[in-house]
Scaffold this motif. Structure first.
Motif, PDB file in Angstrom:
ATOM      1  N   LEU A   1       8.515   3.140  -5.712  1.00 35.32           N
ATOM      2  CA  LEU A   1       7.920   4.181  -6.554  1.00 35.32           C
ATOM      3  C   LEU A   1       7.199   5.192  -5.675  1.00 35.32           C
ATOM      4  CD1 LEU A   1       6.377   1.924  -9.318  1.00 35.32           C
ATOM      5  CD2 LEU A   1       8.422   3.335  -9.535  1.00 35.32           C
ATOM      6  N   PRO A   2       7.146   6.442  -6.091  1.00 35.51           N
ATOM      7  CA  PRO A   2       6.368   7.418  -5.331  1.00 35.51           C
ATOM      8  C   PRO A   2       4.873   7.119  -5.431  1.00 35.51           C
ATOM      9  CG  PRO A   2       7.230   8.409  -7.331  1.00 35.51           C
ATOM     10  CD  PRO A   2       7.821   7.042  -7.239  1.00 35.51           C
ATOM     11  N   ALA A   3       4.118   7.568  -4.460  1.00 34.55           N
ATOM     12  CA  ALA A   3       2.682   7.284  -4.408  1.00 34.55           C
ATOM     13  C   ALA A   3       1.903   7.976  -5.523  1.00 34.55           C
ATOM     14  CB  ALA A   3       2.122   7.701  -3.047  1.00 34.55           C
ATOM     15  N   ASP A   4       2.479   8.971  -6.160  1.00 34.82           N
ATOM     16  CA  ASP A   4       1.764   9.736  -7.181  1.00 34.82           C
ATOM     17  C   ASP A   4       1.571   8.987  -8.501  1.00 34.82           C
ATOM     18  OD1 ASP A   4       1.796  11.712  -5.315  1.00 34.82           O
ATOM     19  OD2 ASP A   4       3.418  12.853  -6.246  1.00 34.82           O
ATOM     20  N   VAL A   5       2.340   7.947  -8.756  1.00 39.35           N
ATOM     21  CA  VAL A   5       2.317   7.322 -10.081  1.00 39.35           C
ATOM     22  C   VAL A   5       1.216   6.283 -10.257  1.00 39.35           C
ATOM     23  CG1 VAL A   5       4.783   7.706 -10.414  1.00 39.35           C
ATOM     24  CG2 VAL A   5       4.007   5.543  -9.472  1.00 39.35           C
ATOM     25  N   PHE A   6       0.674   5.743  -9.193  1.00 42.33           N
ATOM     26  CA  PHE A   6      -0.224   4.593  -9.316  1.00 42.33           C
ATOM     27  C   PHE A   6      -1.566   4.940  -9.948  1.00 42.33           C
ATOM     28  CE2 PHE A   6       2.737   3.325  -5.984  1.00 42.33           C
ATOM     29  CZ  PHE A   6       3.196   2.138  -6.532  1.00 42.33           C
ATOM     30  N   LEU A   7      -2.140   6.089  -9.621  1.00 38.54           N
ATOM     31  CA  LEU A   7      -3.420   6.482 -10.223  1.00 38.54           C
ATOM     32  C   LEU A   7      -3.270   6.681 -11.724  1.00 38.54           C
ATOM     33  CD1 LEU A   7      -6.388   7.296  -9.994  1.00 38.54           C
ATOM     34  CD2 LEU A   7      -5.620   9.624  -9.511  1.00 38.54           C
TER      35      LEU A   7
END
Length: 91
Positions: free
Chosen positions: A40-46
């Protein structure tokens, strides 16, 4: 009221905090190699952590509202029964 409402804040805050503690590098985009493992891209976790936290607080609040509604309904029934008994006693 306060004693009933306190777990509504404590329980979801604890679970949300534990989730943040475990996944903080991903949430705050501090580790690049973990995203390769998740795919997954790092942008989705927050955003996902915020949605999970909001869902936890919403579910906990819904449980509190149901408990309060049930309690007030039981209190109304008891008050009506007491008033009916008082009316019978005065007749």
């Amino acid at each position: 009221m306060v004693q009933e409402a306190l777990p509504v804040l404590v329980e979801p805050a604890f679970v949300s905090g534990a989730l943040l503690l475990v996944r903080w590098p991903l949430v705050f985009r501090q580790v690049g190699h973990c995203t390769a493992g998740t795919g997954l891209p790092a942008d989705v976790f927050l955003g996902r952590w915020l949605l999970i936290s909001a869902g936890l607080f919403a579910a906990s609040t819904a449980v509190l509202l149901v408990r309060m509604w049930r309690g007030s309904r039981a209190a109304r029934r008891a008050r009506r029964a007491q008033e009916a008994a008082a009316r019978k006693a005065t007749k």
